[in-house]
Enzyme design. Structure first.
Site, short mmCIF file in Angstrom:
data_model
loop_
_atom_site.label_atom_id
_atom_site.label_comp_id
_atom_site.label_asym_id
_atom_site.label_seq_id
_atom_site.Cartn_x
_atom_site.Cartn_y
_atom_site.Cartn_z
N ASP A 196 42.73 50.90 2.18
CA ASP A 196 42.02 50.93 0.84
C ASP A 196 43.00 50.59 -0.20
O ASP A 196 44.05 50.68 -0.15
CB ASP A 196 41.55 52.35 0.58
N ASP A 223 45.63 56.84 -8.24
CA ASP A 223 46.03 57.52 -6.86
C ASP A 223 47.31 58.00 -6.62
O ASP A 223 47.90 58.90 -6.57
CB ASP A 223 45.48 56.43 -5.80
N GLU A 258 48.18 59.35 0.92
CA GLU A 258 48.89 58.36 0.40
C GLU A 258 50.37 58.03 0.92
O GLU A 258 50.91 57.30 0.63
CB GLU A 258 48.93 58.55 -1.19
N ASP A 291 43.92 64.89 0.06
CA ASP A 291 43.78 63.58 -0.42
C ASP A 291 43.94 63.74 -2.14
O ASP A 291 42.90 64.38 -2.49
CB ASP A 291 42.43 63.28 0.12
N ASP A 305 40.42 61.46 -3.91
CA ASP A 305 39.36 60.89 -2.97
C ASP A 305 38.32 60.22 -3.83
O ASP A 305 37.96 60.63 -4.68
CB ASP A 305 38.85 61.99 -2.19
P1 P6P Z 1 31.96 53.87 2.30
C1 P6P Z 1 36.12 57.22 -0.39
O1 P6P Z 1 36.75 55.99 -0.54
C2 P6P Z 1 35.70 57.93 0.80
O2 P6P Z 1 36.95 58.20 1.68
C3 P6P Z 1 34.79 59.02 0.72
O3 P6P Z 1 35.03 59.92 -0.59
C4 P6P Z 1 33.66 58.58 0.59
O4 P6P Z 1 32.50 59.59 1.16
C5 P6P Z 1 33.70 57.48 1.89
O5 P6P Z 1 35.04 57.00 1.57
C6 P6P Z 1 32.75 56.27 1.28
O6 P6P Z 1 32.81 55.22 2.19
O7 P6P Z 1 32.25 53.19 3.42
O8 P6P Z 1 30.70 54.35 2.40
O9 P6P Z 1 32.41 53.14 0.98
#
Ligand code: P6P
Length: 335
Positions: free
Chosen positions: A64, A70, A94, A116, A119
């Site tokens: 990501d 973050d 991280e 996290d 998040d």
């Molecule tokens: P997607 C945010 O990046 C995360 O880790 C979670 O908070 C969230 O539920 C999920 O990923 C979202 O992922 O693939 O639906 O964008």
């Protein structure tokens, strides 16, 4: 007469007094998490003003893009927990490896924290709620030495507490330490988290389901059939893309949150240690349940690496049971 305000600190101290074996160490650790949350909250609320938006440029363990906030949140939680004297190590989304905390004294902290720090951070730039997720374990390695990987690779059932902070329309800290789930809302006028949601119990059912519908065709057959079932029942789809926000809604309105395995994430996307375990701990303490999409209880899943991922289906007990029946009927469940 206005109800007396119970601050997070007061609540923690009261809870400590109810536990004769308590040394105060765990209480101090919880209060330090509250302090870090207030510091992060201040910056999250200013994110659009002080030019700390924008992609830092690096990427984290799952690829990501890392936002500056973050990094700020990660640093503040590490800094605060390191000074607490109660922690011997930290694992963070991280950071690739465990973070040693040595407060210089011969006997180091007896806890490790997994987290996290921020998040859902991809939502920061568009002013959507984000959250911090944390879990606490007692260390297993000798107290006079550094923390070891074994201190972190403990199943969810070994967790002694877990919680989340939701930086949203208001800032809430929700945590459980084995005696139910309580929520505290930050009152900026006094700078304190105040008890606002006592002994949270999740509805046994609801009419919300939360899944990234965009991946529908990439889910296994049984998951697609279950999602069709939710649609047939006219459940409402709510998906923010921020796990803390999506789960928080379910805690109060009922529902089910799904992040199944896909071709891109054959073992699921969400991280077992610092996302799935802590949120499953809270969900179960609030009367719900949390399984993998292969029907294993999340808390019992063996963990072999810090950033291991898992599929997940968690929320209202009746709805998770309904999903389980679908998977048993349509899926090749791995025994
Ligand atoms: P997607 C945010 O990046 C995360 O880790 C979670 O908070 C969230 O539920 C999920 O990923 C979202 O992922 O693939 O639906 O964008």
């Amino acid at each position: 007469m206005q109800n007396k305000i119970v601050t997070l600190d007061e609540f923690i101290i009261r809870t400590e007094k109810e536990n004769p074996k308590s040394t105060g160490s765990f209480s101090r650790l919880l209060r330090d998490i509250g302090i870090a949350a207030k510091i992060v909250n201040r910056e999250v609320n200013k994110a659009g003003l002080v030019n700390i938006l924008g992609v830092e440029g690096s990427t984290n363990t799952t690829g990501d893009a890392v936002q500056k906030l973050d990094i700020f949140a990660n640093e503040k939680f590490i800094e605060t927990l390191s000074y607490s004297g109660e922690v011997c190590g930290i694992a963070s989304e991280e950071n690739q490896d465990i973070i040693q905390v040595n407060n210089g004294s011969a006997v180091n902290g007896q806890y490790v924290v997994v987290m996290d720090p921020l998040d859902g951070s991809s939502n920061i730039d568009v002013n959507v709620s984000v959250g911090t997720i944390f879990g606490i374990y007692k260390r297993k390695s000798p107290v006079d030495g550094p923390c070891e990987m074994e201190d972190f690779l403990q199943k969810g059932t070994e967790m002694v507490a877990a919680g989340y902070v939701l930086y949203g329309t208001s800032t809430l800290l929700v945590y459980a330490a084995g005696q139910g789930v309580n929520g505290f809302t930050l009152d900026p006028s006094i700078g304190e988290f105040c008890l606002s949601h006592r002994n949270i119990k999740m509805p046994a059912a609801g009419n919300y389901y939360s899944v990234n519908q965009g991946y529908y065709l990439k889910f296994d057959l049984e998951m697609r059939r279950y999602i069709d079932h939710c649609s047939d029942l006219n459940y409402r789809l709510r998906y923010i893309g921020s796990m803390v926000s999506d789960i928080h809604r379910i805690m109060f309105q009922g529902g089910i949150f799904l992040y199944p395995n896909t071709r891109k994430y054959p073992k699921g996307k969400l991280r077992l240690l610092y996302e799935c375990y802590p949120m499953a701990y809270i969900i179960e303490q609030a009367g719900g349940s949390a399984l993998t999409c292969k029907l294993e209880r999340i808390m019992d899943v063996e963990i072999h690496s810090l950033h291991q991922t898992s599929s997940i289906a968690m929320g209202s007990g009746d709805m998770v049971r309904d999903m389980k029946e679908f998977v048993e009927r349509y899926g090749a469940v791995i025994q």
